[in-house]
Design a protein around this motif. Structure first.
Motif, PDB file in Angstrom:
ATOM      1  N   VAL A  15       0.840  -1.206   0.000  1.00  0.00           N
ATOM      2  CA  VAL A  15       0.000   0.000   0.000  1.00  0.00           C
ATOM      3  C   VAL A  15       0.871   1.251   0.000  1.00  0.00           C
ATOM      4  O   VAL A  15       0.580   2.225  -0.705  1.00  0.00           O
ATOM      5  N   MET A  16       1.951   1.232   0.758  1.00  0.00           N
ATOM      6  CA  MET A  16       2.868   2.365   0.795  1.00  0.00           C
ATOM      7  C   MET A  16       3.454   2.619  -0.596  1.00  0.00           C
ATOM      8  O   MET A  16       3.555   3.765  -1.039  1.00  0.00           O
ATOM      9  N   LEU A  17       3.816   1.566  -1.272  1.00  0.00           N
ATOM     10  CA  LEU A  17       4.338   1.679  -2.635  1.00  0.00           C
ATOM     11  C   LEU A  17       3.315   2.352  -3.547  1.00  0.00           C
ATOM     12  O   LEU A  17       3.644   3.246  -4.324  1.00  0.00           O
ATOM     13  N   GLY A  43       7.913   8.974 -15.093  1.00  0.00           N
ATOM     14  CA  GLY A  43       8.514   7.648 -15.248  1.00  0.00           C
ATOM     15  C   GLY A  43       8.576   6.899 -13.929  1.00  0.00           C
ATOM     16  O   GLY A  43       8.283   5.696 -13.871  1.00  0.00           O
ATOM     17  N   VAL A  44       8.936   7.600 -12.858  1.00  0.00           N
ATOM     18  CA  VAL A  44       8.963   6.985 -11.522  1.00  0.00           C
ATOM     19  C   VAL A  44       7.562   6.513 -11.148  1.00  0.00           C
ATOM     20  O   VAL A  44       7.389   5.405 -10.617  1.00  0.00           O
ATOM     21  N   LEU A  49       3.864   2.103 -10.123  1.00  0.00           N
ATOM     22  CA  LEU A  49       2.568   1.464 -10.362  1.00  0.00           C
ATOM     23  C   LEU A  49       2.730   0.066 -10.948  1.00  0.00           C
ATOM     24  O   LEU A  49       1.948  -0.839 -10.630  1.00  0.00           O
ATOM     25  N   GLY A  50       3.747  -0.130 -11.792  1.00  0.00           N
ATOM     26  CA  GLY A  50       4.009  -1.466 -12.336  1.00  0.00           C
ATOM     27  C   GLY A  50       4.426  -2.443 -11.252  1.00  0.00           C
ATOM     28  O   GLY A  50       3.925  -3.576 -11.189  1.00  0.00           O
ATOM     29  N   ALA A  53       1.408  -3.226  -9.126  1.00  0.00           N
ATOM     30  CA  ALA A  53       0.470  -4.153  -9.775  1.00  0.00           C
ATOM     31  C   ALA A  53       0.927  -5.599  -9.594  1.00  0.00           C
ATOM     32  O   ALA A  53       0.116  -6.489  -9.278  1.00  0.00           O
ATOM     33  N   LEU A  54       2.214  -5.833  -9.784  1.00  0.00           N
ATOM     34  CA  LEU A  54       2.743  -7.187  -9.599  1.00  0.00           C
ATOM     35  C   LEU A  54       2.650  -7.629  -8.137  1.00  0.00           C
ATOM     36  O   LEU A  54       2.267  -8.765  -7.837  1.00  0.00           O
ATOM     37  N   ALA A  55       3.001  -6.728  -7.231  1.00  0.00           N
ATOM     38  CA  ALA A  55       2.953  -7.051  -5.798  1.00  0.00           C
ATOM     39  C   ALA A  55       1.506  -7.295  -5.351  1.00  0.00           C
ATOM     40  O   ALA A  55       1.234  -8.223  -4.586  1.00  0.00           O
TER      41      ALA A  55
END
Length: 114
Positions: A15-17, A43-44, A49-50, A53-55
């Protein structure tokens, strides 16, 4: 299913990410369009977000959906913290009351029913 401290910490890290991507978005918004700063922060944001999404896919694969989404609501707390830390925004009593209500709701969902 017992919810461990490790589970809560992993959920909160994800969630922090997610909320840090919003910080990058706000920083990008403060830059002139298509400038180096804008492209860097944008870009960051996309990279964060990528990764998120995986996490998040792993989170919902391994833990109960109700627990995962209840912990995701803690994004309100993280967003409030980032607003103060990164942007020196002020915190009102209504902000604190709202976060406390969300926190208490999250704790209720995370309680073991056994």
């Amino acid at each position: 299913m017992k919810i461990s401290v490790k589970t809560i910490l992993v959920l909160q890290a994800v969630v922090m990410l997610y909320t840090l991507s919003s910080v990058a978005a706000k920083l990008a918004a403060g830059q002139p369009p298509l400038s180096q700063g804008f492209l860097l922060f944008y870009g960051v944001e996309i990279v964060l977000l990528g990764i998120y999404a995986l996490a998040w896919q792993q989170v919902i694969k391994h833990w109960e959906l109700s627990v995962a989404y209840a912990n995701r609501s803690m994004a309100i707390l993280w967003s409030l913290i980032w607003a103060v830390v990164f942007f020196r925004e002020s915190v009102t009593i209504n902000n604190i009351i709202g976060v406390v209500i969300v926190f208490l709701g999250t704790m209720l969902v995370n309680q073991n029913d056994e």
